[in-house]
Design an enzyme around this catalytic site. Structure first.
Site, PDB file in Angstrom:
ATOM      1  N   ASP A   1      14.524  -1.410  13.129  1.00 58.06           N
ATOM      2  CA  ASP A   1      15.295  -0.367  12.447  1.00 58.06           C
ATOM      3  C   ASP A   1      14.521   0.942  12.561  1.00 58.06           C
ATOM      4  OD1 ASP A   1      17.206   0.958  10.989  1.00 58.06           O
ATOM      5  OD2 ASP A   1      16.659   0.088   9.054  1.00 58.06           O
TER       6      ASP A   1
ATOM      7  N   GLU B   1       0.834  -1.204   0.000  1.00 55.86           N
ATOM      8  CA  GLU B   1       0.000   0.000   0.000  1.00 55.86           C
ATOM      9  C   GLU B   1       0.868   1.253   0.000  1.00 55.86           C
ATOM     10  OE1 GLU B   1      -3.034   2.069   3.299  1.00 55.86           O
ATOM     11  OE2 GLU B   1      -1.892   0.257   3.763  1.00 55.86           O
TER      12      GLU B   1
END
Length: 287
Positions: A192, A83
Site C-alpha cells: 500500500d 515506535e
C-alpha cells in the site's frame, strides 16, 4: 487474556512501562508518552485480523533489513503499539536511500504471489478495504483473480461502474499473460505504498508505515508511488536501479499495476476513481 480497554493500558502492557501522557494523533492513532522517556504510537484497529495483518506485515518488512519501519512493541486483537517516528522532510539523498531499500526489500522475496507475512491472516486489509491473500503461481493469473476482479465485481455490484464499462478491465485480465512483461519472482511488497505511508524521518532516513504486505510483483509498489505522487520519485527509481535494475518496458506497464489500487479506491471513494481505473485499463490494452 482480554484486550486492554484504552490506549494507555495497551501501551503499558506492550512496552512494560508506565504511561505519563496520552494525546490525540491522526485518525485512530494516539501518541503515548512513557515515564522512561520513550514516546510510542498506539493504533486501534477495526478488526482483530487488521491488527494482526499490520503487525506481522511490519515485522516481515523489518526482517528484510532493507527499509526502516517502526519497531513493533506489541499487539493484540484491538491495539498495535509501535515506535514513534519523528518526521522531518524529504530530500534527494533520503529518496535514493528509499529506492535502494525498496530494491532490497523486494529481492528478499516471498514464498508465492499472494503469500501473507508469516503468521499473518489470509483475510487482511488494504486501507479500509478487505484484501484476501491467496497464494498463486502465475503472477498474471493471480493478479487478475485476486487483485483486480474482486474489486471490479464489487464496483459493478454497487453501481459505481457499469457492466459495459467493466469489459475493458475484463479484457485486460484476459490479456495479462501477454502484457505483464518478463516473468518476475514473487517480491516482498509493502503493498500500500502511497506517499502517505512513507515517513521522512528527522534522522534523515525514510520509514514505511501501514503496510498491506504480501508477495507480489515489485513494479506494483513503484507504480503506487507514481500514482499518488511522491517527492523525488526519479531519485527513488535511480536508487532502486543501483541495486536491482528494472526490466525493459516498465514505464509502459505502470498503468497496469495501478489498476489494483485504483479499483480499491473506486470501491472506497466512488466514481472519480472509476474513471481513472478505466483510463488505466484502456491505456494498458494498447501495449
Amino acid at each position: 487474556m482480554s484486550s486492554p480497554t484504552d490506549p494507555a493500558a495497551a501501551a503499558a502492557l506492550h512496552t512494560g512501562a508506565a504511561v505519563s501522557a496520552v494525546r490525540a494523533g491522526s485518525g485512530a492513532l494516539r501518541v503515548v508518552e512513557l515515564v522512561d522517556g520513550r514516546t510510542v504510537m498506539v493504533k486501534e484497529n477495526r478488526a482483530p485480523q487488521a491488527t494482526r495483518a499490520e503487525a506481522t506485515g511490519l515485522m516481515w518488512l523489518a526482517d528484510a533489513e532493507s527499509v526502516r519501519v517502526p519497531t513493533v512493541f506489541g499487539w493484540d486483537e484491538r491495539w498495535l503499539v509501535t515506535e514513534r517516528v519523528v518526521t522531518g522532510g524529504p530530500d534527494p539523498t533520503a529518496a535514493r536511500e528509499l529506492g535502494r531499500g525498496l530494491a532490497r526489500l523486494h529481492t528478499a522475496g516471498a514464498p508465492a504471489f499472494g503469500a501473507p507475512p508469516p503468521g499473518g491472516p489470509a483475510d487482511a486489509y488494504i486501507g479500509q478495504a478487505p484484501m484476501h491473500n491467496s497464494p498463486g503461481v502465475s503472477w498474471p493469473v493471480w493478479y487478475a483473480e485476486q487483485r483486480v476482479l474482486p474489486y471490479l465485481r464489487r464496483a459493478v455490484d454497487e453501481g459505481t461502474l457499469r457492466p459495459g464499462e467493466a469489459r475493458a478491465v475484463e479484457e485486460l485480465c484476459d490479456r495479462l499473460p501477454d502484457l505483464a512483461g518478463p516473468a518476475e519472482p514473487p517480491a516482498r511488497l509493502h503493498g500500500d505504498l502511497w506517499n502517505g505511508n512513507v515517513l521522512w524521518g528527522a534522522d534523515g532516513h525514510p520509514y514505511l508505515i501501514d503496510p498491506a504486505a504480501h508477495g507480489g510483483h515489485r513494479e506494483t509498489d513503484l507504480a503506487m508511488l507514481d500514482l499518488f505522487g511522491c517527492p523525488y520519485l526519479p531519485q527513488i527509481v535511480e536508487g532502486y536501479e543501483e541495486i536491482a535494475p528494472l526490466r525493459a518496458g516498465r514505464p509502459a506497464r505502470i498503468g497496469l499495476h495501478q489498476l489494483f489500487p485504483l479499483l480499491v479506491h473506486t470501491v472506497l471513494f466512488g466514481r472519480g476513481y472509476a474513471e481513472q481505473a478505466l483510463a488505466a485499463a484502456r491505456s494498458a490494452l494498447l501495449l
